[in-house]
Design a protein around this motif. Structure first.
Motif, PDB file in Angstrom:
ATOM      1  N   GLU A  68     109.450  -4.399 -19.174  1.00  0.00           N
ATOM      2  CA  GLU A  68     110.923  -4.407 -19.188  1.00  0.00           C
ATOM      3  C   GLU A  68     111.393  -5.797 -18.753  1.00  0.00           C
ATOM      4  OE1 GLU A  68     114.732  -1.773 -17.562  1.00  0.00           O
ATOM      5  OE2 GLU A  68     112.684  -1.263 -16.968  1.00  0.00           O
ATOM      6  N   ALA A 354     112.097   3.859 -28.609  1.00  0.00           N
ATOM      7  CA  ALA A 354     113.266   4.295 -27.843  1.00  0.00           C
ATOM      8  C   ALA A 354     114.220   5.109 -28.698  1.00  0.00           C
ATOM      9  CB  ALA A 354     113.982   3.079 -27.256  1.00  0.00           C
ATOM     10  N   TYR A 366     114.924  13.302 -20.679  1.00  0.00           N
ATOM     11  CA  TYR A 366     115.498  12.995 -21.987  1.00  0.00           C
ATOM     12  C   TYR A 366     114.986  14.003 -23.007  1.00  0.00           C
ATOM     13  CZ  TYR A 366     116.853   8.407 -20.147  1.00  0.00           C
ATOM     14  OH  TYR A 366     117.415   7.395 -19.413  1.00  0.00           O
ATOM     15  N   VAL A 384     110.977   9.598 -18.534  1.00  0.00           N
ATOM     16  CA  VAL A 384     110.838   8.233 -19.040  1.00  0.00           C
ATOM     17  C   VAL A 384     110.721   7.257 -17.877  1.00  0.00           C
ATOM     18  CG1 VAL A 384     111.949   6.411 -20.392  1.00  0.00           C
ATOM     19  CG2 VAL A 384     112.091   8.789 -21.140  1.00  0.00           C
ATOM     20  N   ASN A 387     111.952   1.293 -19.923  1.00  0.00           N
ATOM     21  CA  ASN A 387     112.589   1.407 -21.232  1.00  0.00           C
ATOM     22  C   ASN A 387     113.110   0.041 -21.637  1.00  0.00           C
ATOM     23  OD1 ASN A 387     113.986   2.044 -23.531  1.00  0.00           O
ATOM     24  ND2 ASN A 387     115.134   3.728 -22.633  1.00  0.00           N
ATOM     25  N   LYS A 389     114.529  -0.546 -24.540  1.00  0.00           N
ATOM     26  CA  LYS A 389     115.479  -0.289 -25.630  1.00  0.00           C
ATOM     27  C   LYS A 389     114.822  -0.360 -26.999  1.00  0.00           C
ATOM     28  CE  LYS A 389     118.502  -0.038 -22.387  1.00  0.00           C
ATOM     29  NZ  LYS A 389     118.851   1.292 -21.857  1.00  0.00           N
ATOM     30  N   ALA A 392     109.670   2.934 -25.082  1.00  0.00           N
ATOM     31  CA  ALA A 392     109.890   3.586 -23.796  1.00  0.00           C
ATOM     32  C   ALA A 392     108.580   4.188 -23.304  1.00  0.00           C
ATOM     33  CB  ALA A 392     110.965   4.665 -23.914  1.00  0.00           C
TER      34      ALA A 392
END
Length: 427
Positions: A68, A354, A366, A384, A387, A389, A392
């Protein structure tokens, strides 16, 4: 009569054979019609009915590394960048460096015509010598005045001289001592003038303040520089063995960034090579604070309001700083760096696109649509981790190898799937 009977029997046999052939032909035609009808129906069904899961896009749960990051655009600068200028006015008589040449601290860079400074130094030395000579003279005068005062003290005690002569001798001593003190101050002032003149003479020899490389030569030999209002730049030196990256971090990401985080960047000319470093500091205010209208005393209220309006609509970036070694000189001044600031990451973990994740629920999970063993779609809650985007990390709810729904095909894609590929060109 016998021949007529035979003819009749022959015609009857032919009729039976004809009827048999006609019946078989009808059966064949009927069978062919049924086969064509069944085949046409099957073909229509295949063309008009989509195959299972044809309208969804899927992706497999894979095992991989995830990172990330925060993206930023940076500029490379030497860790030390110095504009070497002239502190005295005059004509450049010699320029001792070349563009790209490495110099050491103290090396001679340029010389300025020093005749004026030499004359100023000689004048200051002469003034100092004059003050010192005057002091020697006053010291002799003081010695004579003190001797005279001693004699008057003796004669006055014996009533052999008047009080006025004694007072005059005493005043002369005090006056001479004050004059010597005044000359001492003038001598100090003259010494300062000599030192200043000597320093100004030294300024005519411009030397390198740091170890570095000549990045630019601004003035040329024979050019006259004027240092009255500002210091004119002669050359620009930079230390290139270590480069400083000034990364522009957007205000949306700055709250997640802090000194000490790992960073890496690439340059446009070599996007495959990563340069790693550690974020050292973040400037407390953006660059735009230097032009803030609050510092302007001549701006009107209308100008201030328009400036505030334009500032509020422009993007705000904060500068993050970090150094990176440059032993091979591959990194050059003012190169553009594509900076990634690492917020966190994991290795060898289950990851999915994602796009497969639904909206975050109140419990922190999620929803994900998973393809079952028989091709059916089922909804499942997953936990999750990191992440980006794009991908994930899945910490619970899925295992590697399962397939998840990442989206739906549009109508045009579905039609192409049902109708098959287009015919070749020319047919």
């Amino acid at each position: 009569m016998l021949s007529g009977a035979r003819a009749w029997l022959q015609s009857a046999s032919d009729l039976r054979a004809f009827r048999l052939v006609t019946r078989r032909s009808r059966l064949v035609l009927l069978a062919a019609g049924l086969v064509g009808l069944v085949g046409g129906g099957w073909l229509i069904k295949v063309r008009l009915t989509p195959p299972p899961l044809a309208d969804v896009m899927t992706a497999a749960v894979t095992v991989g590394d995830i990172e990330e990051i925060v993206l930023a655009s940076g500029t490379l600068k030497p860790v030390k960048l110095v504009a070497v200028g002239a502190q005295v006015s005059g004509r450049i008589t010699a320029l001792k460096v070349e563009l790209g040449r490495k110099v050491a601290k103290g090396d001679l860079i340029a010389e300025i015509d020093s005749l004026t400074q030499q004359n100023t130094l000689r004048t200051a030395i002469a003034s100092l010598d004059e003050k010192r000579a005057q002091r020697v003279e006053k010291e002799a005068t003081l010695a004579n005045a003190e001797a005279t005062l001693a004699r008057h003290q003796l004669t006055f005690a014996q009533k052999a001289s008047s009080r006025a002569d004694y007072d005059t001798a005493e005043t002369t001593v005090k006056t001479t001592r004050a004059q010597i003190a005044q000359l001492d101050a003038q001598i100090v002032e003259a010494e300062v003038e000599v030192e200043t003149a000597r320093i100004n003479l030294g300024y005519t020899r411009i030397t390198a303040p740091i170890d570095g490389t000549v990045l630019a030569i601004v003035a040329q030999e024979g050019q006259t520089v004027n240092a009255v209002q500002s210091a004119p730049t002669i050359v620009v030196l930079g230390r290139l063995d270590v480069m400083t990256v000034r990364a522009e971090i957007s205000e949306a990401d700055i709250v997640r960034v802090k000194p000490g985080q790992d960073v890496w960047f690439t340059i446009l000319g070599d996007p495959e090579r990563r340069f790693h470093a550690t974020l050292q500091s973040i400037e407390p205010a953006p660059e735009s604070i230097k032009t803030d209208s609050s510092f302007s005393t001549t701006s009107t209220s209308s100008t201030s309001s328009s400036s505030s309006s334009s500032t509020s609509t422009s993007a705000i970036y904060y500068i993050g700083l970090f150094d990176v070694p440059n032993p091979d000189g591959r990194l050059r001044t003012y190169m553009t760096a594509q900076v990634r600031i690492v917020l966190g990451g994991a290795k060898a973990v289950p990851v999915v696109p994602a796009a497969a994740l639904g909206g975050r629920r109140d419990d922190g999970t999620y929803p994900v649509q998973v393809i079952g063993a028989r091709g059916e779609i089922e909804s499942r809650a997953v936990t999750v981790g990191f992440n980006t985007k794009v991908m994930a990390e899945i910490r619970a709810g899925l295992t590697a190898g399962e397939r998840v729904v990442t989206g739906r095909r549009n109508a045009e894609t579905q039609a192409q799937t049902r109708m098959g590929p287009p015919p070749p060109m020319g047919f």
